[in-house]
Design an enzyme around this catalytic site. Structure first.
Site, short mmCIF file in Angstrom:
data_model
loop_
_atom_site.label_atom_id
_atom_site.label_comp_id
_atom_site.label_asym_id
_atom_site.label_seq_id
_atom_site.Cartn_x
_atom_site.Cartn_y
_atom_site.Cartn_z
N HIS A 22 0.84 -1.20 0.00
CA HIS A 22 0.00 0.00 0.00
C HIS A 22 0.88 1.26 0.00
CE1 HIS A 22 -3.76 -2.28 0.91
NE2 HIS A 22 -2.86 -3.15 1.32
N ASP A 119 -6.56 5.13 0.81
CA ASP A 119 -6.54 3.71 0.49
C ASP A 119 -7.95 3.14 0.68
OD1 ASP A 119 -4.32 1.39 0.41
OD2 ASP A 119 -6.03 0.72 1.56
N1 UDP Z 1 -9.87 -4.85 -0.43
C1 UDP Z 1 -10.93 -4.17 -0.84
N2 UDP Z 1 -11.75 -3.61 0.10
C2 UDP Z 1 -11.51 -3.73 1.42
C3 UDP Z 1 -10.41 -4.44 1.82
C4 UDP Z 1 -9.59 -5.01 0.87
O1 UDP Z 1 -11.17 -4.04 -2.03
O2 UDP Z 1 -12.31 -3.24 2.21
C5 UDP Z 1 -9.06 -5.47 -1.46
C6 UDP Z 1 -7.82 -4.70 -1.77
O3 UDP Z 1 -7.56 -4.87 -3.13
C7 UDP Z 1 -6.79 -5.46 -0.99
C8 UDP Z 1 -7.32 -6.85 -1.19
O4 UDP Z 1 -8.70 -6.73 -1.06
O5 UDP Z 1 -5.53 -5.23 -1.56
C9 UDP Z 1 -6.95 -7.95 -0.27
O6 UDP Z 1 -6.39 -7.55 0.80
P1 UDP Z 1 -5.33 -8.50 1.43
O7 UDP Z 1 -6.03 -9.29 2.45
O8 UDP Z 1 -4.60 -9.26 0.38
O9 UDP Z 1 -4.38 -7.42 2.07
P2 UDP Z 1 -3.17 -6.62 1.40
O10 UDP Z 1 -2.11 -7.63 1.10
O11 UDP Z 1 -3.65 -5.91 0.19
O12 UDP Z 1 -2.80 -5.66 2.48
#
Ligand code: UDP
Ligand code: UDP
Length: 455
Positions: A22, A119
């Site tokens: 992020h 974000d």
């Molecule tokens: N995401 C989303 N809405 C949310 C939370 C997550 O669209 O409320 C999406 C976002 O693309 C995120 C992904 O879901 O990157 C999955 O998150 P992950 O668990 O893989 O965490 P990250 O590795 O992105 O921190």
């Protein structure tokens, strides 16, 4: 709040969530907008969860002195009621829980702000708070347009127990949806639904993708096929990392390897592997017969990885045995420098979206081994766009260990597939065209700046 700021020089506040996946794209966009004449303030929460974030933030502010730093002190957060122990998710929750402090933080800055760039994880808490002080919010969506589509339609469709149809896109098999989303009362799902519902209240959604990579999803989102009422969805990727002036050590090893001969193996900044799986991956890379550069990671947070010895992880004698064609490193590498190197011919990736957009930018074919979250949705983009192939191996915390024989076979397949090499290279050319000033993403960025100036 926007009334007295200079319309020709919009002032943006950037607020990322936790993790390098992020932070990095937030820094890159902040730098790109600062270079295009915007005033930029960057909100930072200290201490960061990982050491990599801490270094990146320090390097970023040193490299871009014009960008103002706003330190955000969070209120104390009690994680005991939250159904996850993942330190990155706990940090996201802590930021969400402190969002009410943002107006005071933003009010302390001059000139007044024109917009907040946030974000997706923070959308449902921050957008209403920003709106209450007259500030428009833009989402910098750091995953795929396909994932944005899933998020946008999720609140209105009942996921139930079966496959999930994204209107205008494709059917996502149940097994490709993040496991937490199968459980409607899981806190990740609650937040996912809230963030999906608030999308129409954002003034725009910027996505780190480009036309040639995700034409169907981008058209479906902007034509109202996925969900009603969405603001403009603007593709501005693949955004190149802000140059922070480092050259990592694996590069000198890469310089000595033949063109396109090395498979790069890395699973992002927060995906750890069990010791058993690391051993089998080692066996697989050895059996593949290919040259390889592997970033091994056994802990979620890098600060704990420092205590782990490579030799103990990989087994005695491994490093010696593979030394003529394999390099294994532990700790942070500059992945973009590596993917850009002419010796790299393939990428075994967990399909984090930043990694995929970097592979696309440099035309590197991908073998996707998605591990959780959005990664199988992203992997499907890889397959549909011609960037690579993916495998349904251990997923979302499954204990099953994938054996070295199978891994080696797939890696060899990837590296021998000239058709895939050619289609990945074509996408790379399209990516370079897209980010040029007159390309689709270059125009997207200009359109966004235009929207800010009109306010
Ligand atoms: N995401 C989303 N809405 C949310 C939370 C997550 O669209 O409320 C999406 C976002 O693309 C995120 C992904 O879901 O990157 C999955 O998150 P992950 O668990 O893989 O965490 P990250 O590795 O992105 O921190
Ligand atoms: N990355 C890197 N060096 C590493 C590991 C990761 O530069 O040793 C970068 C990578 O280039 C990408 C980001 O960290 O920009 C990881 O984001 P991604 O979305 O691929 O996966 P995540 O880590 O969020 O799961």
């Amino acid at each position: 709040m926007s009334s007295s700021s200079d319309p020709e020089k919009p002032h943006l506040a950037f607020l990322p969530s936790a993790g390098m996946g992020h932070l990095k794209p937030f820094c890159s966009l902040a730098a790109a907008l600062s270079e295009r004449g915007c005033d930029v303030s960057f909100i930072s929460v200290q201490p960061t969860v990982s050491a990599a974030e801490s270094c990146h933030i320090a390097d970023f502010f040193a490299a871009f002195p014009r960008i103002r730093r706003l330190d955000f002190d969070l209120v104390a957060y009690d994680p005991s009621g939250f159904a996850s122990t993942d330190p990155f998710f706990l940090r996201v929750e802590a930021i969400r829980g402190s969002a009410h402090l943002l107006p005071a933080l933003l009010a302390s800055s001059s000139p007044p702000f024109s917009a907040l760039v946030i974000d997706i994880f923070l959308a449902s808490t921050c957008i209403p708070i920003a709106a209450a002080i007259g500030l428009p919010s833009y989402i910098w969506f750091i995953s795929s347009a396909a994932m944005l589509s899933l998020l946008a339609c999720f609140p209105t469709c009942s996921p139930g127990v079966s496959d999930f149809e994204i209107p205008g896109l494709w059917r996502v098999p149940k097994a490709s949806i993040p496991r937490a989303l199968h459980n409607l009362s899981h806190p990740f799902t609650t937040q996912f639904v809230e963030n999906g519902r608030i999308l129409p209240k954002a003034s725009g959604i910027l996505v780190n993708t480009f036309e040639a990579l995700e034409p169907v999803a981008l058209a479906a989102l902007n034509r109202g096929k996925v969900a009603p009422g969405l603001p403009p969805v603007i593709a501005i990727g693949p955004l190149q990392a802000a140059s922070l002036g480092h050259e990592g050590s694996p590069l000198s090893w890469l310089h000595g390897q033949p063109a396109r001969s090395v498979v790069y193996v890395c699973f992002g900044n927060r995906t750890a592997m069990s010791k058993e799986q690391i051993r089998e991956l080692g066996v697989g890379l050895e059996k593949s017969g290919c040259r390889f550069l592997w970033v091994a990671k056994s802990k979620i947070v890098d600060r704990e990885d420092g205590e782990v010895e490579l030799e103990g992880l990989l087994g005695e004698g491994y490093l010696e045995r593979v030394k003529h064609r394999g390099l294994v490193v532990k700790g942070w590498v500059d992945q973009e420098e590596i993917l850009r190197h002419r010796a790299i011919g393939g990428f075994l990736s967990h399909c984090g979206w930043n990694s995929l957009s970097e592979a696309a930018l440099h035309g590197v074919r991908v073998l996707g081994w998605p591990r959780g979250g959005d990664q199988r949705v992203n992997a499907e983009v890889v397959a549909r766009s011609g960037l690579g192939i993916w495998v349904e191996w251990s997923w979302d915390g499954e204990e099953e260990v994938v054996m070295g024989e199978e891994i080696g076979e797939r890696v060899r397949q990837l590296m021998e597939d000239d058709g895939l090499q050619a289609s990945a290279a074509r996408l790379g050319e399209e990516a370079v065209k897209a980010v040029a000033a007159d390309g689709s993403s270059g125009k997207g960025l200009a359109e966004f700046i235009g929207m800010l100036k009109m306010r």
